[in-house]
Motif scaffolding. Structure first.
Motif, short mmCIF file in Angstrom:
data_model
loop_
_atom_site.label_atom_id
_atom_site.label_comp_id
_atom_site.label_asym_id
_atom_site.label_seq_id
_atom_site.Cartn_x
_atom_site.Cartn_y
_atom_site.Cartn_z
N GLY A 1 43.88 46.70 36.94
CA GLY A 1 43.88 46.46 38.59
C GLY A 1 42.23 46.41 38.76
O GLY A 1 42.10 45.83 38.46
N ILE A 2 42.03 45.69 40.24
CA ILE A 2 41.16 45.12 41.07
C ILE A 2 40.46 45.44 42.35
O ILE A 2 41.85 46.12 42.95
N GLY A 3 39.62 45.63 42.85
CA GLY A 3 39.34 46.20 44.14
C GLY A 3 37.60 45.46 44.38
O GLY A 3 37.25 45.37 44.41
N HIS B 1 36.89 45.05 37.29
CA HIS B 1 37.96 45.34 36.16
C HIS B 1 38.07 47.45 37.16
O HIS B 1 37.41 48.27 37.30
N GLU B 2 39.14 47.82 37.81
CA GLU B 2 39.63 49.26 37.83
C GLU B 2 40.81 49.17 37.03
O GLU B 2 41.35 48.38 36.18
N ALA C 1 45.61 42.42 38.24
CA ALA C 1 45.51 41.19 38.45
C ALA C 1 45.52 41.23 37.63
O ALA C 1 45.95 41.49 35.84
N ILE C 2 47.14 40.49 36.83
CA ILE C 2 48.45 40.61 36.33
C ILE C 2 47.20 38.36 35.91
O ILE C 2 47.72 37.80 36.38
#
Length: 256
Positions: free
Chosen positions: A177-179, A183-184, A207-208
C-alpha cells in the motif's frame, strides 16, 4: 490497517504520481550507452524538484545501524541487480545492458511510486522478452484489482503468469500500500493463493511491482547493504505502478 483515501486525498496523490511519471520520462530520454547512473539520478532529482516534489527515497532509512540511509534519489539496478542499486559516477551504462529504475516522488504529503526496466541501446531477444513479461505480469495482476476481490487474487495472477512463462518471482520483496507513507498496508507479494487476503475497497492505493528473474529465484544482498542481485547472476527486471481501486477498473496513477 489499510488506509482508504478520500476524494481530496486522491487528487493530491495524483499530483505526486504525475511527478514520478515525469521523472521516468526524463530518465527514459536520457538512457544511452556511456551515461553514468549518477547522471540519471541527477536528472531524476532535477525533474522531481522542478515539479514541486521531493525525491522520497533520498535518505530513506535502511533499518540497520551499520547500513547508511539510501544516498540517492532513485534506485538503479543493472542486469543481474534486482532492486535497490545505488547510483554512481563509476557505473557507466553499456550497449546491451538493461537497467531497472525505481523512484518515488513526495508531494502534497503523498507518495507516488513506479519502476521500469529500460533497454540500453540494442539488447538481446532474451532480455527484451524478460522486460516484456515483467511488464505484462503487472497488467495480468491488475485485472483482479477490483472492489470485492482479494489481494491474493492479484498476487496469484502475477506469479502464475511469470512461472508459466518460465521465469521466477522474487519472494523476499513485495508490493505494498502507499499514500502518506511510502510503504503502507497491505503487503502485496508477487505470488500467492487466489481468494486469500483482505478484500479490495474503493479508495485503496497500491504499489504493485512484479520483480521477475530469468533464472532461479534466489537472491543475495551485496556488501553495501542495499543492492539485491540474483544468486545465479541471471537477468532481472522490475515493473511497478501506483494504482487506485475504483468502483470499476483500477486507475493507474503513474502513467501520463
Amino acid at each position: 490497517m489499510v488506509d482508504i483515501k478520500s476524494k481530496r486525498e486522491i487528487e493530491l496523490m495524483k499530483e505526486a504520481c504525475k511527478v514520478t511519471a515525469l521523472a521516468h520520462e526524463a530518465i527514459k530520454r536520457a538512457i544511452k550507452p556511456g551515461i553514468s547512473t549518477l547522471e540519471l539520478d541527477k536528472i531524476a532529482e532535477k525533474t522531481i524538484r522542478e515539479n514541486g516534489g521531493i525525491p522520497a527515497q533520498k535518505g530513506y532509512p535502511s533499518g540497520e545501524k551499520e547500513i547508511p540511509n539510501f544516498p540517492a534519489s532513485i534506485c538503479t539496478s543493472i542486469n543481474d541487480e534486482v532492486i535497490h542499486g545505488i547510483p554512481s559516477d563509476k557505473v557507466i551504462l553499456k550497449q546491451g545492458d538493461i537497467i531497472s529504475i525505481d523512484l518515488v516522488s513526495y508531494k502534497n504529503g503523498f507518495n507516488g511510486d513506479a519502476a521500469r526496466t529500460y533497454a540500453v541501446g540494442e539488447i538481446t531477444t532474451n532480455a527484451k522478452k524478460l522486460i516484456d513479461i515483467t511488464k505484462q505480469a503487472f497488467f495480468e495482476g491488475i485485472k483482479f484489482a477490483k472492489v470485492g476481490n482479494r489481494i491474493g487474487d492479484i498476487c496469484h495472477a502475477i506469479g502464475e503468469f511469470a512461472t508459466k512463462n518460465g521465469y521466477s518471482v522474487v519472494k523476499e520483496f513485495q508490493g505494498h500500500g502507499i499514500g502518506r507513507n511510502m510503504h503502507e498496508e497491505p503487503g502485496i507479494p508477487n505470488y500467492g493463493k487466489a481468494g486469500k487476503g483482505i478484500r479490495l475497497e474503493k479508495g485503496m492505493t497500491l504499489a504493485i511491482e512484479p520483480m521477475i528473474i530469468e533464472g532461479k529465484p534466489e537472491i543475495v544482498i551485496l556488501e553495501d547493504g542495499w543492492t539485491i542481485v540474483t544468486q545465479d547472476r541471471s537477468l532481472a527486471a522490475h515493473y511497478e505502478n501506483t494504482i487506485l481501486i475504483t468502483e470499476k477498473e483500477p486507475e493507474i496513477l503513474t502513467i501520463i
